[in-house]
Structures are given as structure tokens and as C-alpha cells.
Scaffold this motif. Structure first.
Motif, mmCIF file in Angstrom:
data_model
loop_
_atom_site.group_PDB
_atom_site.id
_atom_site.type_symbol
_atom_site.label_atom_id
_atom_site.label_comp_id
_atom_site.label_asym_id
_atom_site.label_seq_id
_atom_site.Cartn_x
_atom_site.Cartn_y
_atom_site.Cartn_z
ATOM 1 N N ALA A 1 4.367 -5.884 -1.912
ATOM 2 C CA ALA A 1 5.090 -6.741 -2.847
ATOM 3 C C ALA A 1 4.351 -8.047 -3.088
ATOM 4 N N ALA A 2 3.621 -8.520 -2.071
ATOM 5 C CA ALA A 2 2.976 -9.819 -2.174
ATOM 6 C C ALA A 2 1.575 -9.750 -2.760
ATOM 7 N N ALA A 3 1.106 -8.540 -3.025
ATOM 8 C CA ALA A 3 -0.272 -8.367 -3.470
ATOM 9 C C ALA A 3 -0.531 -9.070 -4.793
ATOM 10 N N ASN A 4 -1.642 -9.796 -4.846
ATOM 11 C CA ASN A 4 -2.079 -10.454 -6.069
ATOM 12 C C ASN A 4 -3.223 -9.631 -6.641
ATOM 13 N N LEU A 5 -3.019 -9.084 -7.834
ATOM 14 C CA LEU A 5 -4.003 -8.172 -8.411
ATOM 15 C C LEU A 5 -4.563 -8.705 -9.730
ATOM 16 N N THR A 6 -4.586 -10.010 -9.892
ATOM 17 C CA THR A 6 -4.990 -10.595 -11.173
ATOM 18 C C THR A 6 -6.496 -10.577 -11.402
ATOM 19 N N THR A 7 -7.278 -10.311 -10.376
ATOM 20 C CA THR A 7 -8.738 -10.208 -10.512
ATOM 21 C C THR A 7 -9.223 -9.006 -9.713
ATOM 22 N N PRO A 8 -10.417 -8.499 -10.021
ATOM 23 C CA PRO A 8 -10.966 -7.418 -9.200
ATOM 24 C C PRO A 8 -11.090 -7.830 -7.736
ATOM 25 N N GLU A 9 -11.490 -9.077 -7.514
ATOM 26 C CA GLU A 9 -11.642 -9.577 -6.144
ATOM 27 C C GLU A 9 -10.305 -9.579 -5.404
ATOM 28 N N ALA A 10 -9.233 -9.936 -6.123
ATOM 29 C CA ALA A 10 -7.906 -9.954 -5.505
ATOM 30 C C ALA A 10 -7.463 -8.544 -5.125
ATOM 31 N N ALA A 11 -7.755 -7.564 -5.991
ATOM 32 C CA ALA A 11 -7.384 -6.178 -5.700
ATOM 33 C C ALA A 11 -8.145 -5.653 -4.485
ATOM 34 N N VAL A 12 -9.434 -5.957 -4.410
ATOM 35 C CA VAL A 12 -10.243 -5.535 -3.264
ATOM 36 C C VAL A 12 -9.727 -6.196 -1.987
ATOM 37 N N THR A 13 -9.385 -7.478 -2.077
ATOM 38 C CA THR A 13 -8.854 -8.204 -0.920
ATOM 39 C C THR A 13 -7.558 -7.573 -0.427
ATOM 40 N N ALA A 14 -6.658 -7.232 -1.357
ATOM 41 C CA ALA A 14 -5.385 -6.610 -0.989
ATOM 42 C C ALA A 14 -5.615 -5.247 -0.341
ATOM 43 N N TYR A 15 -6.557 -4.500 -0.869
ATOM 44 C CA TYR A 15 -6.882 -3.169 -0.337
ATOM 45 C C TYR A 15 -7.380 -3.291 1.103
ATOM 46 N N ILE A 16 -8.353 -4.149 1.324
ATOM 47 C CA ILE A 16 -8.921 -4.310 2.670
ATOM 48 C C ILE A 16 -7.890 -4.889 3.623
ATOM 49 N N ASP A 17 -7.029 -5.772 3.122
ATOM 50 C CA ASP A 17 -5.957 -6.314 3.951
ATOM 51 C C ASP A 17 -5.039 -5.191 4.428
ATOM 52 N N GLY A 18 -4.765 -4.240 3.531
ATOM 53 C CA GLY A 18 -3.952 -3.089 3.917
ATOM 54 C C GLY A 18 -4.616 -2.252 4.995
ATOM 55 N N VAL A 19 -5.950 -2.095 4.897
ATOM 56 C CA VAL A 19 -6.688 -1.354 5.917
ATOM 57 C C VAL A 19 -6.611 -2.079 7.255
ATOM 58 N N ILE A 20 -6.841 -3.384 7.234
ATOM 59 C CA ILE A 20 -6.815 -4.178 8.467
ATOM 60 C C ILE A 20 -5.461 -4.049 9.163
ATOM 61 N N HIS A 21 -4.380 -4.066 8.376
ATOM 62 C CA HIS A 21 -3.031 -4.000 8.934
ATOM 63 C C HIS A 21 -2.530 -2.557 9.093
ATOM 64 N N GLN A 22 -3.390 -1.576 8.830
ATOM 65 C CA GLN A 22 -3.017 -0.163 8.955
ATOM 66 C C GLN A 22 -1.763 0.146 8.129
ATOM 67 N N ASP A 23 -1.713 -0.438 6.937
ATOM 68 C CA ASP A 23 -0.549 -0.322 6.062
ATOM 69 C C ASP A 23 -0.940 0.510 4.840
ATOM 70 N N PHE A 24 -0.695 1.803 4.913
ATOM 71 C CA PHE A 24 -1.118 2.691 3.833
ATOM 72 C C PHE A 24 -0.364 2.404 2.541
ATOM 73 N N GLU A 25 0.894 2.028 2.651
ATOM 74 C CA GLU A 25 1.672 1.691 1.454
ATOM 75 C C GLU A 25 1.039 0.511 0.719
ATOM 76 N N ALA A 26 0.591 -0.480 1.483
ATOM 77 C CA ALA A 26 -0.043 -1.642 0.869
ATOM 78 C C ALA A 26 -1.371 -1.266 0.223
ATOM 79 N N ILE A 27 -2.111 -0.361 0.867
ATOM 80 C CA ILE A 27 -3.373 0.109 0.286
ATOM 81 C C ILE A 27 -3.106 0.761 -1.068
ATOM 82 N N ILE A 28 -2.157 1.690 -1.094
ATOM 83 C CA ILE A 28 -1.847 2.412 -2.329
ATOM 84 C C ILE A 28 -1.304 1.475 -3.404
ATOM 85 N N ALA A 29 -0.569 0.437 -3.000
ATOM 86 C CA ALA A 29 -0.034 -0.523 -3.970
ATOM 87 C C ALA A 29 -1.137 -1.282 -4.685
#
Length: 240
Positions: free
Chosen positions: A27-55
Motif C-alpha cells: 500500500a505504501a509503495a511509491n511507483l512514480t519513477t522507475p527507480e521508485a519501482a525498483v526500490t519497492a521491489y527490492i524492499d519486498g525481497v529484503i522483507h521476504q514480502d511476496f505481496e509487496a514484490i508483486i504490488a
């Protein structure tokens, strides 16, 4: 029985409150730039949160927006692994499921690539017995992902990525999936004292960038999602 019912309601209410208080990376993911999307994706990996990765990916949008006719015309062929026509809710959900499975496999190989040097990272069969399998399983532990750190994000081979011809081609590619534009990014990550290159291809839907694939042709990364061992200097060279 009445006391038990009250106790169950109290416990259930407390559980709901606890779940609401947990961090919601999706819900908190900021996807306004490619860099933001990559950051959110890797953050999901770090937290082992597959839902966040897919979001942070194109899962929902590409399933609905896939232009089957345009893709067949582009490839001049119908390929076995091609998404289905987005002509019904069933096919849309099938497309989404297949895309999620693709991302899942790439995250799996990202994890393997950080923690092992197995032949499977090259798409080859790695022969082993039960002892070897047990050793492999003991090494590829997702709890180790907590030490993964995002160091930098950049545009690989920017002259080529930003060339007029590529922008035309990438826009055509994006439109096949109902998107506005497409681009590549690479991330430098650190993991337990080593540095790795992770590639990304992204699609723009409205004002949000989403990860289409955890791989980058311009970054020279594996389509399986395997990270590439690099030095920070080698990463910076790729951005020039």
C-alpha cells in the motif's frame, strides 16, 4: 459457552488490530519513477514480502491490457508461452497467474544467485545426492535476505536506452501490454560483503512505473533473474 465466544471475539479483534499495524509495503509503495519501482521491489525481497514484490510489478495491468493480435503480428508467430487474449476474465486471471509465476521464479533465482554458485544459475542441471540437496537447502535461506542492501540504481548503457530508435521500439513493446512506455534499469546491491548487479525492465501505466521483468537486456543480466557479481567500479562503467 458465552464466555468462550467473548474470548474468541477479543482474540480475533486483537489479531485484526495486529495485522493492521504491520507495515504494508504494497500500500505504501511509491511507483512514480522507475527507480521508485525498483526500490519497492527490492524492499519486498529484503522483507521476504511476496505481496509487496508483486504490488510493484505489472501483474494486474499486463493481464488486462495484453494485445494478443499485436504481439502475434510483432513476432509473426504464435508462441507456446505467449499470454492469452485478454478477452475474458478467465484469460486475464490466467495471464496474471503466469506473470506472477515468472516473477516468482526470478526472485527464486535472485536468492539462489546471491547465496550459491550452482550450475542451475546457468540453466543447467546440477547433479547431486541427498547430502548435496540438504547442503543446498541449508544455504539458500530467505532469512539471509535481511542483509541485502540497495546501493544504487542507474540506466544501463544510457546512450542505447535513450536512443530514438530504442524509444520507438520500446513504446511499441509497451503498448502490446497496455502500457505507455518501457525502459530498463540496473541496481547495484550488496550482500554479505559482495556486490551484485540486478537488472529490471519496466512498464509505465498512467503515472506509475511497474517492474515487468527482473532482467535487463541492456544490463546484460540473465532472463532467469540471476544477479551478476560485479564491483562498484564495473557497475559505474555500465552506466556510462
Amino acid at each position: 459457552m458465552q464466555q468462550l465466544s467473548v474470548l474468541i471475539r477479543i482474540v480475533f479483534g486483537a489479531w485484526i488490530g495486529l495485522m493492521a499495524a504491520l507495515p504494508n509495503f504494497a500500500a505504501a509503495a511509491n511507483l512514480t519513477t522507475p527507480e521508485a519501482a525498483v526500490t519497492a521491489y527490492i524492499d519486498g525481497v529484503i522483507h521476504q514480502d511476496f505481496e509487496a514484490i508483486i504490488a510493484s510489478t505489472s501483474a494486474d495491468q499486463m493481464g488486462k491490457g495484453f494485445d494478443f493480435v499485436a504481439q502475434v503480428d510483432r513476432m509473426r508467430s504464435l508462441l507456446p508461452m505467449m499470454p492469452a487474449p485478454a478477452s475474458s476474465p478467465l484469460f486475464v486471471e490466467i495471464n496474471k497467474a503466469n506473470f506472477v509465476a515468472q516473477i516468482a521464479r526470478q526472485v527464486q533465482f535472485l536468492t539462489y544467485g546471491l547465496m550459491t554458485t550452482s550450475k542451475i544459475l546457468d540453466g543447467k542441471t546440477d547433479m547431486m545426492d541427498s547430502a548435496g540437496a540438504a547442503e543446498f537447502a541449508s544455504v539458500v535461506r530467505t532469512d539471509r535476505l535481511g542483509s541485502l542492501k540497495l546501493v544504487e540504481i542507474g540506466i544501463p548503457d544510457p546512450t542505447s536506452v535513450n536512443s530514438k530508435q530504442h524509444l520507438v521500439n520500446s513504446t511499441k513493446f509497451a503498448r502490446i501490454y497496455g502500457a505507455i512506455a518501457s525502459t530498463d534499469r540496473v541496481a547495484l546491491v550488496s550482500f554479505e560483503g559482495l556486490h551484485f548487479l540486478v537488472g529490471f525492465n519496466l512498464l509505465l501505466y498512467g503515472d506509475e512505473w511497474t517492474v515487468f521483468s527482473q532482467s535487463s537486456a541492456f544490463g546484460g543480466t540473465s532472463s532467469l533473474g540471476v544477479p551478476k557479481r560485479v564491483t562498484p567500479a564495473e557497475f559505474e562503467q555500465l552506466l556510462q
